[in-house]
Design a protein around this motif. Structure first.
Motif, short mmCIF file in Angstrom:
data_model
loop_
_atom_site.label_atom_id
_atom_site.label_comp_id
_atom_site.label_asym_id
_atom_site.label_seq_id
_atom_site.Cartn_x
_atom_site.Cartn_y
_atom_site.Cartn_z
N VAL A 179 -6.06 1.74 -14.35
CA VAL A 179 -5.83 3.19 -13.02
C VAL A 179 -6.45 4.06 -14.11
CG1 VAL A 179 -4.31 4.58 -12.50
CG2 VAL A 179 -3.85 1.60 -12.80
N TYR A 216 -12.29 6.39 -10.53
CA TYR A 216 -11.57 7.06 -9.05
C TYR A 216 -11.71 8.29 -9.04
CZ TYR A 216 -8.30 2.99 -8.48
OH TYR A 216 -8.13 2.21 -8.49
N MET A 275 -4.12 9.64 -9.80
CA MET A 275 -4.17 8.46 -10.05
C MET A 275 -2.76 7.94 -10.69
SD MET A 275 -5.19 7.59 -6.92
CE MET A 275 -6.35 8.08 -5.55
N ALA A 334 0.30 8.62 -9.61
CA ALA A 334 0.96 7.94 -8.57
C ALA A 334 1.51 7.18 -9.03
CB ALA A 334 -0.40 8.03 -7.37
N PHE A 335 0.60 6.05 -9.78
CA PHE A 335 1.03 5.13 -9.85
C PHE A 335 1.95 5.46 -10.66
CE2 PHE A 335 0.78 1.59 -12.66
CZ PHE A 335 0.51 0.28 -11.75
N PHE A 392 4.79 7.15 -10.95
CA PHE A 392 5.58 8.28 -9.91
C PHE A 392 6.29 6.67 -9.24
CE2 PHE A 392 6.23 9.20 -5.28
CZ PHE A 392 7.12 10.49 -5.42
N GLY A 393 5.31 5.40 -8.98
CA GLY A 393 5.57 4.66 -7.76
C GLY A 393 6.61 4.21 -8.98
N LEU A 437 10.58 5.21 -8.39
CA LEU A 437 10.61 4.65 -7.32
C LEU A 437 10.76 3.09 -7.53
CD1 LEU A 437 8.54 5.82 -4.49
CD2 LEU A 437 11.01 6.98 -4.92
N VAL A 466 4.93 12.63 -0.25
CA VAL A 466 3.83 11.54 -1.53
C VAL A 466 3.49 10.13 -1.11
CG1 VAL A 466 3.21 11.57 -3.02
CG2 VAL A 466 5.08 13.10 -2.79
N VAL A 467 4.22 9.53 -0.98
CA VAL A 467 3.54 8.26 -0.73
C VAL A 467 3.32 8.09 0.15
CG1 VAL A 467 4.35 5.70 -0.88
CG2 VAL A 467 6.17 7.04 -1.65
N LEU A 513 -0.06 8.97 0.74
CA LEU A 513 -1.06 8.57 -0.71
C LEU A 513 -1.52 6.83 0.31
CD1 LEU A 513 0.15 8.73 -3.25
CD2 LEU A 513 -2.65 9.47 -2.48
N ILE A 548 3.35 1.77 -3.56
CA ILE A 548 2.52 3.39 -4.14
C ILE A 548 2.04 2.84 -5.22
CG2 ILE A 548 3.97 3.82 -5.86
CD1 ILE A 548 3.17 6.97 -4.48
N VAL A 594 -2.61 2.72 -5.12
CA VAL A 594 -3.17 2.54 -6.45
C VAL A 594 -4.58 2.06 -6.98
CG1 VAL A 594 -2.90 4.12 -8.66
CG2 VAL A 594 -1.57 4.95 -6.85
N PRO A 643 -7.38 2.90 -3.28
CA PRO A 643 -6.99 4.56 -4.24
C PRO A 643 -7.36 4.99 -2.89
CG PRO A 643 -8.73 3.65 -5.09
CD PRO A 643 -8.77 2.52 -4.14
#
Lengths: 296, 325
Positions: free
Chosen positions: A92, A97, A103, A106-107, A109-110, A113, B247-248, B251, B293, B297, B301
């Motif tokens: 990533v 990108y 990105m 965000a990855f 962050f995923g 979660l 956010v999710v 995205l 998410i 990504v 993306p």
């Protein structure tokens, strides 16, 4: 309140702060390494801490393994998990990108979660604490009492950090890591296997962070939501130290430990998070590039 | 395009599509059962919130992790003012809520938006957590125990209020960003901030304006949500899950697009309610959000919207939106 008691309280708070600081150093040092090499700010840092704590809890309750021994098992386990996940993070981060840094953010962050939600699903909101043979034992040093548990946790944290420094500055692997942190392209041209080293760096980071989680579980407790707090703590130390600076963590970790300790003693424990996060916010505004410099 | 927006073909098609959807949504309550109505109300709320987040996160390129703070400001303002001590009526509470949220947004937006990328994300998150801790230790917010609001059990009222708020959020974004000078300024600063500055755009002002608009809309939904659920506590209206979902959703749908956030929000909200009705709980929803998410990504993306308008065009769109590295 007489003067002597005031001085004792002050010293006791100092000791507590230093002991917490050691664990925060262990928590953040791998995070800094990851930023230095991969240029990824890992939102999942607190998640690894939480999972490390839960793994220690399992090892203690199911197999009866003493936390200070299980910490090595946790380190090895999460080293491998992180090594497995590393190539994805690398992919990533080096993708084409528009903004690979966001990105990658965000990855992770995923991932965070997923860990937080998965832990809530598996264990609900219940807190678990890990019992050790050292729980409830104290060492008296004049006016202050040092809980043996915190002292051992501090020593473990120092040993892990020391191990990382030796690895970084006294081995071929460490030389490759430092070369990578300097310039990824040049390191690649010099024959460093950039992808593999990056993946191992991510593994070392997850191992260290999960180990910090074991120490935290023995002193406080773990529940699925603590990840957020420790992610912000790691950010705090990292921002104070300067993102990517491994050396600055030693000072910044102690600073946060002392801040939390003094706020809890003199203002009230329920205000400690408020003041810690407030200070983090202000620190970012005043010196976003770090107070103590940057670089590996 | 800027000089004569109303002669623009894209504008007319968009306006027709929006009106058609608006008509369908306006008559929807007449044909669905109360349970579905509640789900639809929630879908409108999240679609509106996602659009509001998108103004800052998608268009300006500043990924905010602090929007739960504004949602909470709205919810708490309404709750405190509607309690027996004040006894204000619901619509009156909207005004101070919006003013307060905009004031906070301007106060923190100015200094925070000097930070870029991950630094901005961390700073906004720290701010939101700080506010959450503050609400937890204060007395007039009810602390951890939370606050109760006078109950008003009229699902149709809440549906239409949410519809109006979502329309404000969506159409506001659409008009403001795609068809106004303000939109050009935002896009200019997102694409190349120093260049925009050199062209005489006061980038700091534009960023703070965008942040304040986004915050005001988010707070508006907070107000309605508090009145709708009749009970709020710090974690339900200021907890990280509010921001996480926003956010999710954006995205997943497509960062910085007009339709993407609403699309992502409706899809994820329906998934959430489906999980709730199947398992009796939504705890498993969080790890699913996480997996979504990560997969977005890795493999998509540019969001779901890129599937609708073509992957290549979607890629170009997102690239132009997020700027060059």
């Amino acid at each position: 309140m007489d003067k002597e008691y005031e001085l004792d309280l002050f010293l006791q708070t100092l000791i507590n702060g230093i002991l917490i600081g050691g664990i925060l150093i262990c928590l953040t040092i791998g995070f800094q390494l990851t930023f230095g090499v991969l240029h990824v700010i890992d939102f999942a840092v607190g998640g690894w801490t939480m999972l490390g704590g839960y793994t220690a809890y399992w090892l203690v309750t199911l197999a009866g393994i003493e936390p200070f021994i299980s910490i090595f098992l946790v380190f090895a386990l999460f080293l491998l998990i992180g090594r497995g996940l590393g190539p994805l993070i690398y992919r990533v981060r080096t993708s084409r990108y528009a903004r690979p840094d966001l990105m990658a953010l965000a990855f992770t962050f995923g991932i965070f979660l997923f860990m937080r939600g998965g832990a809530l699903w598996l264990w609900s909101y219940n807190s678990r604490s890990v019992e050790s043979v050292l729980s409830g034992q104290f060492l008296s040093l004049g006016p202050v009492t040092v809980p043996l548990l915190r002292l051992s946790a501090f020593i473990m944290a120092v040993l892990f950090s020391l191990g990382l420094f030796i690895l970084l500055y006294r081995s071929r692997f460490g030389m490759a890591v430092r070369a990578l942190a300097q310039n990824r392209d040049h390191a690649g041209l010099m024959g460093v296997d950039v992808k593999r080293i990056s993946a191992w760096v991510y593994g070392i980071y997850t191992g260290l962070t999960a180990s910090a989680g074991v120490l935290i579980a023995t002193i406080y407790s773990v529940n699925p939501t603590v990840g957020i707090r420790y992610t912000l703590f790691a950010f705090f130390v990292a921002v104070l130290a300067g993102l990517g600076s491994v050396g600055g963590v030693l000072v910044a970790g102690l600073a946060l430990g002392l801040l939390e300790s003094y706020v809890a003693t003199y203002i009230g424990a329920r205000y400690s998070l408020l003041i810690v996060f407030g200070t983090l916010y202000l620190a970012l505004l005043v010196a976003p590039k770090g107070v103590l410099g940057r670089g590996i | 395009m800027a000089s004569k927006p109303f002669q623009n073909r894209k504008f007319i098609i968009g306006a027709l599509l929006i009106s058609a959807i608006g008509v369908v949504l306006a008559v929807l309550p007449a044909v669905i059962d109360p349970y579905t109505l509640r789900i639809a109300t929630g879908a409108l709320m999240w679609a509106g919130l996602a659009c509001a987040w998108n103004i800052v996160g998608g268009y300006a390129g500043y990924i905010s992790f602090g929007h739960s703070a504004f949602f909470g400001i709205g919810a708490y303002t309404t709750a405190i003012l509607m309690q027996s001590d004040f006894g204000a009526s619901f619509f009156v509470t909207l005004i101070p809520a919006i003013i307060l949220s905009m004031a906070v947004a301007v106060a923190i937006g100015g200094p925070t938006m000097r930070l870029r990328g991950a630094y901005f994300a961390i700073a906004t998150w720290a701010f939101a957590e700080m506010l959450l801790q503050l609400v937890t230790v204060l007395d007039f917010t009810g602390g951890t125990a939370g606050l109760s609001l006078p109950a008003y059990l009229n699902e149709f009222f809440f549906y239409y209020i949410m519809l109006i708020a979502a329309a404000v959020s969506f159409a506001g974004t659409w008009m403001l960003i795609e068809h106004s000078r303000f939109g050009f300024r935002i896009k200019a600063l997102r694409d190349d901030e120093p260049a925009a500055e050199s062209l005489g755009i006061r980038t700091n002002l534009v960023k703070v304006q965008a942040f304040a608009i986004s915050a005001a809309i988010t707070a508006l939904f907070g107000c309605i949500y508090a009145y709708w659920t009749t009970y709020i506590d710090p974690h339900s209206v200021m907890g990280p899950q509010i921001t996480d979902q926003m956010v999710v959703m954006v995205l997943l749908g497509g960062l910085g697009t007009v339709w993407g956030p609403a699309l992502g929000a409706v899809l994820l909200w329906i998934t959430n309610r489906y999980i709730w009705s199947t398992f009796g709980d939504t705890v498993i929803y969080l790890p699913i959000l996480g997996v979504i998410i990560a997969l977005v990504v890795l493999f998509l993306p540019n969001g779901l919207i890129s599937l609708l308008i073509g992957r290549q065009r979607g890629k170009e769109l997102i690239s132009s939106i997020l700027g060059k590295l």
